[in-house]
Design a protein around this motif. Structure first.
Motif, PDB file in Angstrom:
ATOM      1  N   GLU A  48      38.965  41.259  46.242  1.00  0.00           N
ATOM      2  CA  GLU A  48      38.498  40.623  45.017  1.00  0.00           C
ATOM      3  C   GLU A  48      38.505  41.593  43.836  1.00  0.00           C
ATOM      4  N   ASP A  49      38.005  42.807  44.080  1.00  0.00           N
ATOM      5  CA  ASP A  49      37.996  43.804  43.014  1.00  0.00           C
ATOM      6  C   ASP A  49      39.414  44.238  42.654  1.00  0.00           C
ATOM      7  N   GLU A  55      42.076  42.393  42.638  1.00  0.00           N
ATOM      8  CA  GLU A  55      42.606  41.379  41.738  1.00  0.00           C
ATOM      9  C   GLU A  55      42.013  41.528  40.339  1.00  0.00           C
ATOM     10  N   GLU A  56      40.726  41.793  40.281  1.00  0.00           N
ATOM     11  CA  GLU A  56      40.051  41.933  38.986  1.00  0.00           C
ATOM     12  C   GLU A  56      40.576  43.148  38.222  1.00  0.00           C
ATOM     13  N   ILE A  57      40.786  44.264  38.932  1.00  0.00           N
ATOM     14  CA  ILE A  57      41.287  45.489  38.302  1.00  0.00           C
ATOM     15  C   ILE A  57      42.695  45.272  37.751  1.00  0.00           C
ATOM     16  N   THR A 116      44.046  42.440  36.883  1.00  0.00           N
ATOM     17  CA  THR A 116      43.955  41.525  35.750  1.00  0.00           C
ATOM     18  C   THR A 116      43.523  42.278  34.498  1.00  0.00           C
ATOM     19  N   TRP A 117      42.552  43.191  34.650  1.00  0.00           N
ATOM     20  CA  TRP A 117      42.145  44.060  33.538  1.00  0.00           C
ATOM     21  C   TRP A 117      43.345  44.854  33.034  1.00  0.00           C
TER      22      TRP A 117
END
Length: 363
Positions: free
Chosen positions: A208-209, A211-213, A215-216
């Motif tokens: 999950e992280d 994917e978030e990283i 995306t950032w």
């Protein structure tokens, strides 16, 4: 056809970037080191003359970027002689260093030997974070000092930053520091747990992280014009970019360094990159533990073109699990080294991807 009457490989499988681990000795002892390097490690098997012959063998076949790596390459007394030889052959010579041994004199010798780009490793925006990652007090100050020396001497450098759970919160701060130091590019590395990295498997960033990283990173890169950015060992980025661009209704063309691996694809192990370790073993990438052959016994070209391991990695139809079913297979491919590290099967699906392919959702 070649002179030997054999069909050439497709252009997409031309070696474009080659890391040569010139020594495994290193003055640091980083928690994630892919080859568990320290000062007690092997200096390797290559004499100066043997190293020159290796570079000549490579240059007779192709003209890739050659990164003199380690361990710490500046611990080799003949490193600039090797770099000069590679330059004379038309190879684009670069170097990866932790920065601790960089001086004005080494910069002068880099210029003389034709080193065209240097990479520095920076894993934290402060000594507290970076030195913990590098397991060496003073390592952070060494990187900052090296960047200043490179800038003063007009030598281009990029910054590689590796992340686990222990330093992932520092990612935006490391990025800002890389810009402030004058790096021409910043490469965000998502850890592959090989070598000493196997000891910190529990610290790998969650799906999950992850994917978030990424995306950032997409939003940051899209609006960035001062420094080039590229996630490394993060193949799903090449899924995320078209997904995000489509959702925003925009066309987005990424910039690239002339010294990069090139191409808009995720995992390119054995496709346009490889590693030659200090014992002569040719591996699909710097984090892949298996050898495709040894250049002390077999010419580099023969290994690159005919190794069963390399050929299997190029057979995308044989990829397993979600990767084999995914519509982004040919732009992402999943990290083959991470699949090997986690599942013991380099053809298995990427273990840190939470995307569900359309084909599986339809079923």
């Amino acid at each position: 056809m070649t002179q030997e009457g054999e069909c050439r490989l497709p252009e997409t499988f031309t070696p474009k970037w080659l890391a040569w681990e010139v020594t495994r000795q290193c003055n640091l002892r980083c928690v994630h080191c892919r080859c568990s390097a320290d000062m007690s490690s092997s200096a390797g098997d290559f004499t100066t003359d043997e190293g020159k012959r290796l570079l000549s063998d490579i240059a007779d076949y192709c003209k890739p970027v050659v990164v003199l790596s380690g361990g710490e390459p500046l611990l080799r007394s003949d490193i600039f002689e090797l770099a000069s030889h590679g330059t004379s052959l038309g190879l684009r010579m670069c170097m990866a260093t932790n920065g601790a041994l960089v001086t004005d004199e080494t910069c002068h010798r880099m210029h003389e030997s034709g080193i065209r780009m240097v990479s520095l490793s920076l894993d934290g925006s402060s000594a507290t974070v970076h030195d913990d990652f590098r397991q060496c007090p003073g390592a952070f100050d060494g990187v900052i000092r090296a960047a200043e020396i490179f800038r003063k001497n007009g030598l281009k450098f990029l910054i590689n930053s590796s992340f686990t759970r222990r330093n992932q919160a520092d990612i935006p701060h490391v990025f800002r520091l890389a810009k402030a130091l004058g790096a021409v590019a910043w490469y965000l590395f998502m850890i592959v747990p090989t070598g000493r990295g196997e000891e910190i498997m529990s610290e790998l960033i969650s799906r999950e992280d992850y994917e978030e990283i990424l995306t950032w990173h997409y939003h940051q890169e899209k609006n960035e014009d001062e420094i080039l950015m590229r996630p490394t060992c993060a193949p799903h980025y090449y899924r995320i970019v078209p997904q995000m661009a489509k959702a925003e209704g925009v066309e987005y063309e990424r910039r690239s360094l002339s010294f990069s691996t090139g191409g808009g694809k995720g995992c390119i192990a054995a496709q346009s990159i490889c590693l030659i370790d200090c014992f002569g073993n040719v591996k699909p990438c710097s984090y892949f533990p298996r050898s495709a052959g040894n250049v002390r016994e077999t010419p580099f070209r023969e290994i690159w073109e005919h190794s069963p391991l390399f050929r299997e990695l190029r057979d995308f139809g044989a990829y397993k699990g979600k990767c084999g079913q995914c519509e982004y297979l040919h732009v992402c491919g999943g990290c083959r080294a991470r699949a090997e590290a986690v599942y013991g099967d380099y053809m298995a699906e990427e273990p840190f991807c939470n995307y569900v392919p359309l084909r599986l959702r339809e079923n």
